[in-house]
Scaffold this motif. Structure first.
Motif, mmCIF file in Angstrom:
data_model
loop_
_atom_site.group_PDB
_atom_site.id
_atom_site.type_symbol
_atom_site.label_atom_id
_atom_site.label_comp_id
_atom_site.label_asym_id
_atom_site.label_seq_id
_atom_site.Cartn_x
_atom_site.Cartn_y
_atom_site.Cartn_z
ATOM 1 N N HIS A 181 0.861 -1.184 0.000
ATOM 2 C CA HIS A 181 0.000 0.000 0.000
ATOM 3 C C HIS A 181 0.892 1.227 0.000
ATOM 4 N N GLU A 182 0.296 2.388 0.343
ATOM 5 C CA GLU A 182 1.091 3.613 0.301
ATOM 6 C C GLU A 182 2.309 3.505 1.200
ATOM 7 N N ILE A 183 2.089 2.949 2.389
ATOM 8 C CA ILE A 183 3.176 2.914 3.341
ATOM 9 C C ILE A 183 3.549 1.474 3.636
ATOM 10 N N SER A 184 4.751 1.314 4.146
ATOM 11 C CA SER A 184 5.314 -0.019 4.237
ATOM 12 C C SER A 184 5.745 -0.337 5.668
ATOM 13 N N GLY A 185 5.666 -1.605 6.003
ATOM 14 C CA GLY A 185 6.208 -2.063 7.276
ATOM 15 C C GLY A 185 7.577 -2.709 7.079
ATOM 16 N N ASP A 186 8.050 -2.719 5.846
ATOM 17 C CA ASP A 186 9.353 -3.298 5.513
ATOM 18 C C ASP A 186 10.398 -2.192 5.397
ATOM 19 N N PHE A 187 11.638 -2.561 5.553
ATOM 20 C CA PHE A 187 12.694 -1.581 5.317
ATOM 21 C C PHE A 187 14.009 -2.296 5.054
ATOM 22 N N TYR A 188 14.934 -1.577 4.459
ATOM 23 C CA TYR A 188 16.302 -2.066 4.357
ATOM 24 C C TYR A 188 17.223 -0.869 4.454
ATOM 25 N N ASP A 189 18.473 -1.145 4.732
ATOM 26 C CA ASP A 189 19.427 -0.058 4.915
ATOM 27 C C ASP A 189 20.826 -0.626 4.680
ATOM 28 N N PHE A 190 21.726 0.206 4.245
ATOM 29 C CA PHE A 190 23.140 -0.173 4.235
ATOM 30 C C PHE A 190 23.977 1.079 4.399
ATOM 31 N N PHE A 191 25.104 0.941 5.036
ATOM 32 C CA PHE A 191 25.950 2.111 5.288
ATOM 33 C C PHE A 191 27.394 1.666 5.518
ATOM 34 N N ASP A 192 28.301 2.645 5.353
ATOM 35 C CA ASP A 192 29.727 2.360 5.519
ATOM 36 C C ASP A 192 30.099 2.412 6.990
ATOM 37 N N LEU A 193 30.956 1.503 7.405
ATOM 38 C CA LEU A 193 31.483 1.524 8.771
ATOM 39 C C LEU A 193 32.864 2.178 8.738
ATOM 40 N N PRO A 194 33.270 2.741 9.884
ATOM 41 C CA PRO A 194 34.577 3.425 9.897
ATOM 42 C C PRO A 194 35.734 2.494 9.510
ATOM 43 N N ASP A 195 35.591 1.193 9.780
ATOM 44 C CA ASP A 195 36.693 0.272 9.457
ATOM 45 C C ASP A 195 36.677 -0.165 7.992
ATOM 46 N N ARG A 235 34.254 -1.644 6.373
ATOM 47 C CA ARG A 235 33.271 -2.662 6.029
ATOM 48 C C ARG A 235 31.930 -2.008 5.702
ATOM 49 N N LEU A 236 31.049 -2.788 5.123
ATOM 50 C CA LEU A 236 29.706 -2.314 4.819
ATOM 51 C C LEU A 236 28.738 -3.000 5.770
ATOM 52 N N ALA A 237 27.835 -2.203 6.339
ATOM 53 C CA ALA A 237 26.806 -2.785 7.203
ATOM 54 C C ALA A 237 25.503 -2.817 6.427
ATOM 55 N N PHE A 238 24.711 -3.861 6.644
ATOM 56 C CA PHE A 238 23.414 -3.913 5.962
ATOM 57 C C PHE A 238 22.334 -4.443 6.894
ATOM 58 N N VAL A 239 21.107 -4.023 6.620
ATOM 59 C CA VAL A 239 19.971 -4.313 7.488
ATOM 60 C C VAL A 239 18.764 -4.568 6.610
ATOM 61 N N ILE A 240 17.944 -5.540 6.997
ATOM 62 C CA ILE A 240 16.650 -5.688 6.336
ATOM 63 C C ILE A 240 15.646 -6.066 7.411
ATOM 64 N N MET A 288 16.745 2.719 15.108
ATOM 65 C CA MET A 288 17.499 2.042 16.165
ATOM 66 C C MET A 288 18.578 1.136 15.576
ATOM 67 N N LEU A 289 18.211 0.401 14.537
ATOM 68 C CA LEU A 289 19.180 -0.517 13.927
ATOM 69 C C LEU A 289 20.354 0.266 13.335
ATOM 70 N N ARG A 290 20.044 1.412 12.779
ATOM 71 C CA ARG A 290 21.103 2.229 12.186
ATOM 72 C C ARG A 290 22.015 2.771 13.286
ATOM 73 N N TRP A 291 21.392 3.252 14.342
ATOM 74 C CA TRP A 291 22.126 3.864 15.443
ATOM 75 C C TRP A 291 23.071 2.869 16.096
ATOM 76 N N VAL A 292 22.513 1.708 16.427
ATOM 77 C CA VAL A 292 23.336 0.681 17.082
ATOM 78 C C VAL A 292 24.373 0.139 16.101
ATOM 79 N N GLY A 293 23.944 -0.054 14.860
ATOM 80 C CA GLY A 293 24.822 -0.664 13.854
ATOM 81 C C GLY A 293 26.016 0.197 13.486
ATOM 82 N N ALA A 294 25.879 1.512 13.687
ATOM 83 C CA ALA A 294 26.958 2.422 13.310
ATOM 84 C C ALA A 294 28.222 2.179 14.140
#
Lengths: 559, 112
Positions: free
Chosen positions: A216-230, A232-237, A257-263
């Motif tokens: 529908h218009e809005i979603s309950g799913d998400f994904y994310d990926f971002f660079d870590l200082p070391d 590596r690449l972090a990813f979330v789904i 929250m996942l982004r914050w902790v994962g960083a």
């Protein structure tokens, strides 16, 4: 149409018809309810030669409220119960009421007159009703000529009530549409906000790709990926249970929250445990979140992965699938939940993470695509490059019937399909073989334009690895085999050395400290210093060991 | 000398032995190089001539280190002479390039 007795209204039948036509047209043209009715009631009062006229509408509470009032006394806002007074009776009975002499009629509410000094003599009130029944009433009071309202007047009032009802209906419909439009706009805004939380697609040879298809218009799913200082690449789904606005809000929260902790680059199991604890602390009405998190080290090709109740990840080497089940319960259920994690070398394989929307896709009236079906779709596009493959799979899913939010994340080195073999040798575990192995390797590296100093160093490292196999894994010269495979993926050289010796404990291999001057143990330090990374693993079939070594090389513009 | 170009010979120069190594020193024959060096040390100071070495692996380096340590413990001279580029590269990698006495030619080595 019935014969219209209009003589009494003054002006004759033709006059009445013209008035009705004009009124109907005026009512049909405007969508502003208040303005339209105000005009209509004024014209009705004039046409009927009435001292006062009012229009009442039923409100949501079931009271009849005066919405429009023309005349010496403003009763706008006056509310009556159904059945109360002449208007209340009119609505209750859905029938026209005529009060010829108000001074002696029990239906008449005398309070207004008492408060205002207005003298009500004669009342005519007709219901405004549509197919579902009365929605209000139209009332005229006191003929200006001092006469009393009669049946002819009642007939006229009934006639003008009809276009008024239509106008009210139109206006309410328009109002409803405007409201719907507003909600739609807000949902669209929410959708765009959600979408803006998804990471931007990265071009070039970036190894992570994601797709989110909201049902529908809005979603309950998400994904994310971002660079870590070391590096590596972090990813979330993730997939929030349920659908709709509340799921969408929880999704936004959990994704943050996942982004914050994962960083902070915690181990995946710790990562999940921390978010889980926080989510449980602020638990909300049984909602939970299935999620998988991981880190990918491009240099070594190592993936660390942990899953909280997320559908099994799929590792595909182009031929066979390996299934990686969840490592713990979904987030938000058990505050003290423990999560496992796994580490593996991705190599040229593809890692697929998908929310259950991908397998809940309907293939028939009630048949789900299922995991086997999804595997089939992936396998069917195995020959495509990652980007094109993901698009093809998503295209297939869209052609089927999506019933739930669907999200896919693909982790694969984009040049995996381009990896080409530089050298593929097999030889007996004898040191006399090494001279020709070195020559072949030198030749292969020269063909790639590897600088001579680096070439010699790589040859040395591979030679040391081979002689270690001969001396330590096989325990001396023998006729058993060693296989050497060298491949290049863009700027990465991958060396793979396989033996069939008893499994060696990788932990027993530690390069020694070179500051000590002693004759032995130089092989491993040579490997460690030359290669970007190296790793010894038991072979998948349990027969022997595989040493994987990687070296990234600046080939300039070659290839 | 065989078809691989691998060879190891020694030459007595009166109290100083020149061990000439050539070819690719690897596990297949580094033991011979080791033995030759240790044997030479029995006859005096040793200089290992490496100008014709196209390749050396850790077992070859180990032979040199062992010779170096034996020489020290028996108070004899030990040096590497005219080490080829490939040898120098590996010595550097092993951080041994500052450990061995290195000489451009046999004459310098003998008087050192």
């Amino acid at each position: 149409m019935n014969a219209v007795p209009l003589a009494a209204a003054g002006g004759g039948e033709r006059h009445a018809l013209r008035f009705l036509a004009e009124l109907s047209q005026a009512l049909a043209q405007s969508l502003d309810l208040r303005e339209t009715l105000d005009m209509a009631v004024t014209r009705i009062a004039d046409f009927m030669q009435a001292e006062a006229a009012s229009l009442f509408l039923l409100d949501r509470a079931g009271l009849i409220e005066c919405r429009i009032c023309v005349g010496p006394v403003d009763i706008t806002g006056l509310k009556l119960a159904v059945g109360q007074g002449v208007v209340g009776r009119c609505v209750a009975d859905n029938a026209t009421q005529i009060v010829r002499d108000a001074s002696c009629d029990a239906r008449v509410n005398v309070r207004v007159d008492a408060e205002t000094g207005f003298v009500t003599r004669s009342i005519l009130c007709t219901p405004l009703s549509n197919a579902r029944g009365p929605i209000g009433a139209l009332e005229v009071i006191n003929r200006r000529d001092g006469g009393l309202f009669d049946e002819d007047d009642a007939e006229i009032l009934r006639l003008v009530a009809a276009p008024a009802v239509l106008a009210i209906g139109n206006a309410q419909l328009a109002h409803g549409l405007v409201e719907q439009q507003r909600i739609k706009r807000e949902l669209e805004l929410a959708r765009r906000m959600q979408k803006s939380m998804l990471p931007r697609r990265r071009r070039g040879d970036f190894p992570i790709r994601g797709v989110n298809l909201p049902a529908h218009e809005i979603s309950g799913d998400f994904y994310d990926f971002f660079d870590l200082p070391d590096g590596r690449l972090a990813f979330v789904i993730g997939d929030v249970s349920g659908k709709g606005l509340d799921a969408a809000f929880l999704m936004v929260r959990v994704a943050s929250m996942l982004r914050w902790v994962g960083a902070h680059a915690p181990a995946p199991a710790v990562w999940l445990a921390q978010v889980n604890a926080e989510l449980c602390r602020t638990a909300q009405d049984g909602r939970f979140v299935c999620a998988a998190v991981g880190q990918y080290d491009r240099a070594s090709g190592t993936v660390a992965l942990a899953s909280a109740g997320f559908p099994p990840a799929l590792l595909h080497d182009g031929k066979a699938f390996e299934e990686l089940p969840a490592d713990g319960p979904p987030l938000g259920i058990l505050a003290e939940a423990d999560y496992g994690e796994r580490e593996f070398t991705l190599g040229a394989r593809a890692l697929y993470l998908f929310s259950d929307g991908a397998t809940d896709v309907r293939t028939g009236a009630s048949d789900r695509l299922g995991e086997a079906g999804l595997r089939g779709l992936i396998a069917g596009h195995a020959a495509l490059m990652p980007e094109a493959r993901l698009r093809a799979v998503v295209g297939d899913l869209k052609r089927l019937h999506l019933v739930d939010d669907t999200t896919l994340l693909l982790l694969q080195e984009p040049c995996g399909a381009h990896a080409h073999t530089l050298l593929d040798l097999e030889f007996p575990a004898q040191s006399a073989q090494m001279r020709s192995v070195r020559a072949a390797l030198r030749h292969a590296l020269d063909a790639q334009g590897v600088a001579p100093e680096l070439r010699d160093q790589l040859v040395l490292a591979v030679d040391e690895a081979c002689t270690n196999v001969i001396r330590h894994a096989y325990g001396g010269e023998c006729t058993r085999r060693i296989a050497l495979h060298v491949a290049r993926e863009r700027d990465m050289l991958a060396f793979e050395l396989r033996d069939h010796a008893p499994t060696v404990d990788p932990a027993s291999l530690k390069p020694r400290d070179l500051s000590e001057c002693k004759p032995g143990g130089l092989g491993l330090p040579f490997i460690a210093m030359t290669m970007d990374d190296w790793k010894l693993e038991p072979a998948a079939d349990g027969q022997g060991n595989i040493l994987r070594m990687h070296k990234r090389i600046d080939f300039g513009d070659k290839e | 000398m065989n078809d691989t170009g691998n060879a190891c010979g020694s030459e007595d120069l009166g109290g100083y032995v020149l061990v000439r190594v050539s070819g690719e020193v690897d596990l297949s024959w580094s033991q011979q190089v080791r033995d030759a060096i240790l044997a030479a040390l029995g006859r005096g100071g040793v200089g290992v001539e490496l100008s014709q070495v196209g390749y050396i692996d850790s077992s070859g380096i180990a032979a040199l280190v062992e010779g170096f340590q034996r020489a020290r413990s028996t108070n004899k001279r030990f040096g590497l002479i005219a080490a080829s580029k490939p040898v120098l590269a590996v010595l550097q990698l092993a951080r041994l390039d500052k450990v061995f006495p290195m000489f451009a030619g046999v004459d310098e080595a003998r008087v050192a």
